[in-house]
Design a protein around this motif. Structure first.
Motif, PDB file in Angstrom:
ATOM      1  N   ASN A 104       0.811  -1.218   0.000  1.00 52.03           N
ATOM      2  CA  ASN A 104       0.000   0.000   0.000  1.00 52.03           C
ATOM      3  C   ASN A 104       0.844   1.268   0.000  1.00 52.03           C
ATOM      4  OD1 ASN A 104      -2.430  -1.384  -0.048  1.00 52.03           O
ATOM      5  ND2 ASN A 104      -2.572  -1.506   2.180  1.00 52.03           N
ATOM      6  N   LYS A 105       2.146   1.118   0.263  1.00 55.70           N
ATOM      7  CA  LYS A 105       3.043   2.274   0.313  1.00 55.70           C
ATOM      8  C   LYS A 105       4.088   2.239  -0.806  1.00 55.70           C
ATOM      9  CE  LYS A 105       1.329   4.134   4.048  1.00 55.70           C
ATOM     10  NZ  LYS A 105       0.812   5.519   4.085  1.00 55.70           N
ATOM     11  N   LEU A 106       3.860   1.412  -1.820  1.00 57.09           N
ATOM     12  CA  LEU A 106       4.865   1.265  -2.877  1.00 57.09           C
ATOM     13  C   LEU A 106       5.159   2.569  -3.609  1.00 57.09           C
ATOM     14  CD1 LEU A 106       3.982  -2.189  -4.464  1.00 57.09           C
ATOM     15  CD2 LEU A 106       6.119  -1.546  -3.343  1.00 57.09           C
ATOM     16  N   ARG A 107       4.166   3.450  -3.659  1.00 60.03           N
ATOM     17  CA  ARG A 107       4.364   4.706  -4.384  1.00 60.03           C
ATOM     18  C   ARG A 107       5.515   5.508  -3.812  1.00 60.03           C
ATOM     19  NH1 ARG A 107       2.794   9.720  -3.544  1.00 60.03           N
ATOM     20  NH2 ARG A 107       1.547   9.084  -1.742  1.00 60.03           N
ATOM     21  N   ILE A 108       5.728   5.420  -2.489  1.00 61.85           N
ATOM     22  CA  ILE A 108       6.797   6.204  -1.859  1.00 61.85           C
ATOM     23  C   ILE A 108       7.996   5.339  -1.458  1.00 61.85           C
ATOM     24  CG2 ILE A 108       5.227   7.990  -1.028  1.00 61.85           C
ATOM     25  CD1 ILE A 108       5.325   6.632   1.738  1.00 61.85           C
ATOM     26  N   ALA A 109       7.949   4.060  -1.802  1.00 66.61           N
ATOM     27  CA  ALA A 109       9.053   3.171  -1.434  1.00 66.61           C
ATOM     28  C   ALA A 109      10.250   3.394  -2.353  1.00 66.61           C
ATOM     29  CB  ALA A 109       8.609   1.713  -1.518  1.00 66.61           C
ATOM     30  N   LYS A 110      11.452   3.330  -1.798  1.00 62.50           N
ATOM     31  CA  LYS A 110      12.683   3.450  -2.588  1.00 62.50           C
ATOM     32  C   LYS A 110      13.031   2.090  -3.191  1.00 62.50           C
ATOM     33  CE  LYS A 110      14.517   7.095   0.436  1.00 62.50           C
ATOM     34  NZ  LYS A 110      15.585   7.435   1.400  1.00 62.50           N
ATOM     35  N   PRO A 111      13.810   2.072  -4.271  1.00 63.50           N
ATOM     36  CA  PRO A 111      14.211   0.794  -4.864  1.00 63.50           C
ATOM     37  C   PRO A 111      14.870  -0.146  -3.868  1.00 63.50           C
ATOM     38  CG  PRO A 111      14.784   2.594  -6.331  1.00 63.50           C
ATOM     39  CD  PRO A 111      14.304   3.219  -5.059  1.00 63.50           C
ATOM     40  N   GLN A 112      15.714   0.410  -2.984  1.00 59.49           N
ATOM     41  CA  GLN A 112      16.393  -0.437  -1.997  1.00 59.49           C
ATOM     42  C   GLN A 112      15.398  -1.098  -1.057  1.00 59.49           C
ATOM     43  OE1 GLN A 112      19.101   1.572   0.650  1.00 59.49           O
ATOM     44  NE2 GLN A 112      20.057  -0.334   1.330  1.00 59.49           N
ATOM     45  N   GLU A 113      14.345  -0.384  -0.676  1.00 56.71           N
ATOM     46  CA  GLU A 113      13.353  -0.950   0.231  1.00 56.71           C
ATOM     47  C   GLU A 113      12.573  -2.075  -0.444  1.00 56.71           C
ATOM     48  OE1 GLU A 113      12.947   3.385   2.455  1.00 56.71           O
ATOM     49  OE2 GLU A 113      11.413   2.733   1.033  1.00 56.71           O
ATOM     50  N   ILE A 114      12.290  -1.911  -1.727  1.00 57.53           N
ATOM     51  CA  ILE A 114      11.576  -2.976  -2.451  1.00 57.53           C
ATOM     52  C   ILE A 114      12.466  -4.193  -2.619  1.00 57.53           C
ATOM     53  CG2 ILE A 114      10.410  -3.581  -4.602  1.00 57.53           C
ATOM     54  CD1 ILE A 114       9.782  -0.585  -4.967  1.00 57.53           C
ATOM     55  N   SER A 115      13.714  -3.965  -3.044  1.00 52.80           N
ATOM     56  CA  SER A 115      14.621  -5.102  -3.260  1.00 52.80           C
ATOM     57  C   SER A 115      14.945  -5.809  -1.952  1.00 52.80           C
ATOM     58  CB  SER A 115      15.901  -4.645  -3.954  1.00 52.80           C
ATOM     59  OG  SER A 115      16.681  -3.816  -3.121  1.00 52.80           O
ATOM     60  N   ASN A 116      15.134  -5.055  -0.867  1.00 50.63           N
ATOM     61  CA  ASN A 116      15.407  -5.680   0.438  1.00 50.63           C
ATOM     62  C   ASN A 116      14.225  -6.514   0.916  1.00 50.63           C
ATOM     63  OD1 ASN A 116      17.940  -4.580   0.561  1.00 50.63           O
ATOM     64  ND2 ASN A 116      17.511  -3.168   2.242  1.00 50.63           N
ATOM     65  N   THR A 117      13.025  -6.033   0.633  1.00 48.02           N
ATOM     66  CA  THR A 117      11.821  -6.770   1.035  1.00 48.02           C
ATOM     67  C   THR A 117      11.722  -8.084   0.273  1.00 48.02           C
ATOM     68  OG1 THR A 117      10.652  -4.738   1.623  1.00 48.02           O
ATOM     69  CG2 THR A 117       9.295  -6.673   1.125  1.00 48.02           C
ATOM     70  N   LEU A 118      11.929  -8.027  -1.034  1.00 48.29           N
ATOM     71  CA  LEU A 118      11.908  -9.247  -1.841  1.00 48.29           C
ATOM     72  C   LEU A 118      13.006 -10.210  -1.396  1.00 48.29           C
ATOM     73  CD1 LEU A 118      11.298  -7.582  -5.315  1.00 48.29           C
ATOM     74  CD2 LEU A 118       9.734  -9.174  -4.176  1.00 48.29           C
ATOM     75  N   TRP A 119      14.192  -9.674  -1.174  1.00 46.88           N
ATOM     76  CA  TRP A 119      15.330 -10.494  -0.727  1.00 46.88           C
ATOM     77  C   TRP A 119      15.008 -11.188   0.583  1.00 46.88           C
ATOM     78  CZ3 TRP A 119      18.228 -10.523   3.715  1.00 46.88           C
ATOM     79  CH2 TRP A 119      19.400 -11.283   3.698  1.00 46.88           C
ATOM     80  N   ALA A 120      14.395 -10.460   1.513  1.00 48.66           N
ATOM     81  CA  ALA A 120      14.092 -11.014   2.831  1.00 48.66           C
ATOM     82  C   ALA A 120      13.082 -12.149   2.729  1.00 48.66           C
ATOM     83  CB  ALA A 120      13.567  -9.914   3.753  1.00 48.66           C
ATOM     84  N   VAL A 121      12.020 -11.943   1.964  1.00 42.17           N
ATOM     85  CA  VAL A 121      10.990 -12.977   1.822  1.00 42.17           C
ATOM     86  C   VAL A 121      11.605 -14.243   1.219  1.00 42.17           C
ATOM     87  CG1 VAL A 121       8.826 -13.603   0.691  1.00 42.17           C
ATOM     88  CG2 VAL A 121       9.104 -11.317   1.673  1.00 42.17           C
ATOM     89  N   ALA A 122      12.434 -14.068   0.176  1.00 38.57           N
ATOM     90  CA  ALA A 122      13.072 -15.219  -0.467  1.00 38.57           C
ATOM     91  C   ALA A 122      14.056 -15.902   0.468  1.00 38.57           C
ATOM     92  CB  ALA A 122      13.784 -14.774  -1.748  1.00 38.57           C
ATOM     93  N   THR A 123      14.820 -15.127   1.213  1.00 39.19           N
ATOM     94  CA  THR A 123      15.818 -15.686   2.123  1.00 39.19           C
ATOM     95  C   THR A 123      15.162 -16.494   3.232  1.00 39.19           C
ATOM     96  OG1 THR A 123      17.354 -13.869   1.659  1.00 39.19           O
ATOM     97  CG2 THR A 123      17.709 -15.102   3.698  1.00 39.19           C
ATOM     98  N   MET A 124      13.977 -16.084   3.657  1.00 34.72           N
ATOM     99  CA  MET A 124      13.247 -16.828   4.689  1.00 34.72           C
ATOM    100  C   MET A 124      12.570 -18.071   4.118  1.00 34.72           C
ATOM    101  SD  MET A 124      11.595 -13.943   7.250  1.00 34.72           S
ATOM    102  CE  MET A 124      10.835 -12.901   5.996  1.00 34.72           C
ATOM    103  N   GLY A 125      12.719 -18.290   2.806  1.00 28.51           N
ATOM    104  CA  GLY A 125      12.101 -19.462   2.192  1.00 28.51           C
ATOM    105  C   GLY A 125      10.603 -19.337   2.049  1.00 28.51           C
ATOM    106  N   GLN A 126      10.098 -18.107   2.077  1.00 31.41           N
ATOM    107  CA  GLN A 126       8.668 -17.867   1.974  1.00 31.41           C
ATOM    108  C   GLN A 126       8.277 -17.584   0.524  1.00 31.41           C
ATOM    109  OE1 GLN A 126       6.737 -18.310   4.509  1.00 31.41           O
ATOM    110  NE2 GLN A 126       7.501 -17.394   6.382  1.00 31.41           N
ATOM    111  N   GLN A 127       6.999 -17.644   0.261  1.00 30.62           N
ATOM    112  CA  GLN A 127       6.458 -17.324  -1.057  1.00 30.62           C
ATOM    113  C   GLN A 127       5.630 -16.047  -0.972  1.00 30.62           C
ATOM    114  OE1 GLN A 127       6.862 -18.661  -4.171  1.00 30.62           O
ATOM    115  NE2 GLN A 127       8.451 -19.935  -3.276  1.00 30.62           N
ATOM    116  N   MET A 128       5.357 -15.499  -2.142  1.00 29.85           N
ATOM    117  CA  MET A 128       4.561 -14.287  -2.218  1.00 29.85           C
ATOM    118  C   MET A 128       3.470 -14.513  -3.274  1.00 29.85           C
ATOM    119  SD  MET A 128       6.105 -10.451  -2.847  1.00 29.85           S
ATOM    120  CE  MET A 128       7.330 -10.640  -1.564  1.00 29.85           C
ATOM    121  N   PRO A 129       2.230 -14.172  -2.981  1.00 27.86           N
ATOM    122  CA  PRO A 129       1.184 -14.316  -4.005  1.00 27.86           C
ATOM    123  C   PRO A 129       1.599 -13.634  -5.304  1.00 27.86           C
ATOM    124  CG  PRO A 129       0.216 -13.720  -1.889  1.00 27.86           C
ATOM    125  CD  PRO A 129       1.696 -13.609  -1.720  1.00 27.86           C
TER     126      PRO A 129
END
Length: 436
Positions: A104-129
């Protein structure tokens, strides 16, 4: 400052912080988690859960007029990054609300915040819809001008690690952005980017591939062994080609670092070189290569044997070691302690390699491995490649009158031999029609 807080002091501080969670703001919680993870420290599971529950609760309770300041992409991204960096897991019931709040806050998110979020989800072995993942990727792609090579690499790595694919148009966007800043990328970032594209079973345009590999090769002495072997593996997996000088430079660098290289990395490099029709002589002769053979799994050893056969390189010492090990492998598919588990591909590759290299002293081993395949044939799901390899072994045995001049008769049933022959004939016809 990059300093450490002694463990004896960190724990009392964390307990004191936990006791004040009722008045802590989300940013304070996120910053605390980030700091502990950045220092390479751990947090007791129970204490971590208290902080995460408090963080999620405050995001949920934030009034609309407070949401802009309290629910920031950085707070959520830092929290997820910290949990992943500490090697911990986040319950799906907690992860999903955080991800929705982040989206819901992607409009103001920086590229680093998006990439770190994706990295974290993948590193935890989780999936994303799929829909949510696409939202994050679209937002990241719209901010590519501000993204660093590391952020592009982390985004690609995350998608690949989650077992997903990236839309072709978006992949080209990201790769163009990465290529334009490749002079700022280190060898590991280049290697991980290539690994991600190959893992997604996608390809690069040839000029882009050459640009990335040239950048890595120009700095190859600073590259870790894994970065070199992963690059070779990625190019081979994408079925693309390197030029001889690129291969030579990477082989020389990897051979000089082979003492620090993982056994699997060395095996993957040899396999990848064979896919390029390049003989990595220096690597094969490096003492650590031979001394690390025993640490490889069956698949890696079979890949090495396959590579030697593909290159026509008769290294009897390596093949003798592989065939000796193969006799102790278990292909039954049962969970017992009878031996190291392997699959049909490993045994077929080894049998074919012995035949192609005409190492007649290993006939007995080939017959025993074929007998193992025959014993468990119904449950092996043999594919065209395997059947053709066995037919090749059969004709080798017959042509050179080895093993009683019967080929694999008596080892495989007549029905199975016929199946191998018919499959090989069909393959040859298909190859002939393609060459016309």
């Amino acid at each position: 400052m990059g300093q450490q807080v002694p463990a004896g002091l960190l724990q009392p501080l964390m307990l004191a912080f936990a006791n004040k969670l009722c008045v802590a703001k989300p940013q304070a919680i996120a910053n605390t988690l980030w700091a502990v993870a950045t220092m390479g420290q751990q947090m007791p599971a129970g204490l971590l859960q208290r902080l995460l529950d408090a963080f999620a609760s405050k995001l949920e309770q934030a009034a609309p007029q407070e949401a802009k300041d309290i629910v920031t992409p950085q707070n959520i991204s830092n929290t997820l990054w910290a949990v992943a960096t500490m090697g911990q897991q986040m319950p799906a019931g907690l992860l999903q609300p955080l991800m929705l709040a982040f989206a819901n806050k992607l409009r103001i998110a920086k590229p680093q915040e998006i990439s770190n979020t994706l990295w974290a989800v993948a590193t935890m072995g989780q999936q994303m819809p799929a829909g949510l993942l696409q939202q994050l990727l679209d937002a990241f792609a719209s901010k590519l001008e501000q993204a660093t090579p590391q952020e592009v690499k982390d985004t690609l790595w995350a998608v690949a690690t989650m077992g997903q694919r990236m839309p072709e148009g978006m992949l080209q966007q990201l790769m163009l952005a990465f290529a334009n800043k490749v002079h700022l990328a280190n060898p590991q970032e280049i290697s991980n980017t290539l690994w991600a594209v190959a893992t997604m079973r996608q390809k690069l345009r040839t000029p882009q591939l050459q640009q990335l590999v040239d950048a890595l090769v120009s700095n190859v002495q600073q590259a870790a062994p894994q970065a070199i072997s992963n690059t070779l593996w990625a190019v081979a997996t994408m079925r693309q080609q390197l030029n001889p000088m690129q291969l030579l430079r990477m082989e020389q660098a990897l051979a000089s670092k082979s003492e620090e290289a993982a056994p699997q990395g060395l095996a993957n490099a040899v396999w990848a070189c064979a896919k390029q029709r390049y003989l990595p002589q220096q690597l094969l002769l490096a003492p650590p290569f031979g001394s690390k053979l025993a640490a490889n799994q069956p698949q890696e050893l079979a890949n090495i044997a396959w590579a030697l056969a593909q290159l026509g390189h008769r290294d009897e010492q390596i093949v003798s070691f592989v065939t000796e090990q193969a006799q102790h492998w278990d292909i039954s598919g049962t969970s017992n302690d009878s031996g190291v588990a392997c699959n049909a591909q490993t045994l077929c590759n080894i049998c074919r390699s012995v035949a192609v290299l005409d190492l007649q002293q290993h006939v007995g081993v080939v017959l025993r491995l074929a007998a193992s395949l025959s014993r468990y044939w119904p449950g092996l799901s043999l594919v065209t490649e395997h059947l053709c390899q066995l037919h090749q072994v059969h004709t080798w045995l017959q042509d050179f009158q080895l093993g009683g001049n019967h080929g694999l008769q008596g080892v495989l049933t007549e029905q199975r031999l016929h199946e191998c022959q018919e499959t090989r004939m069909a393959q040859l016809k298909e190859q002939q029609s393609e060459s016309v």
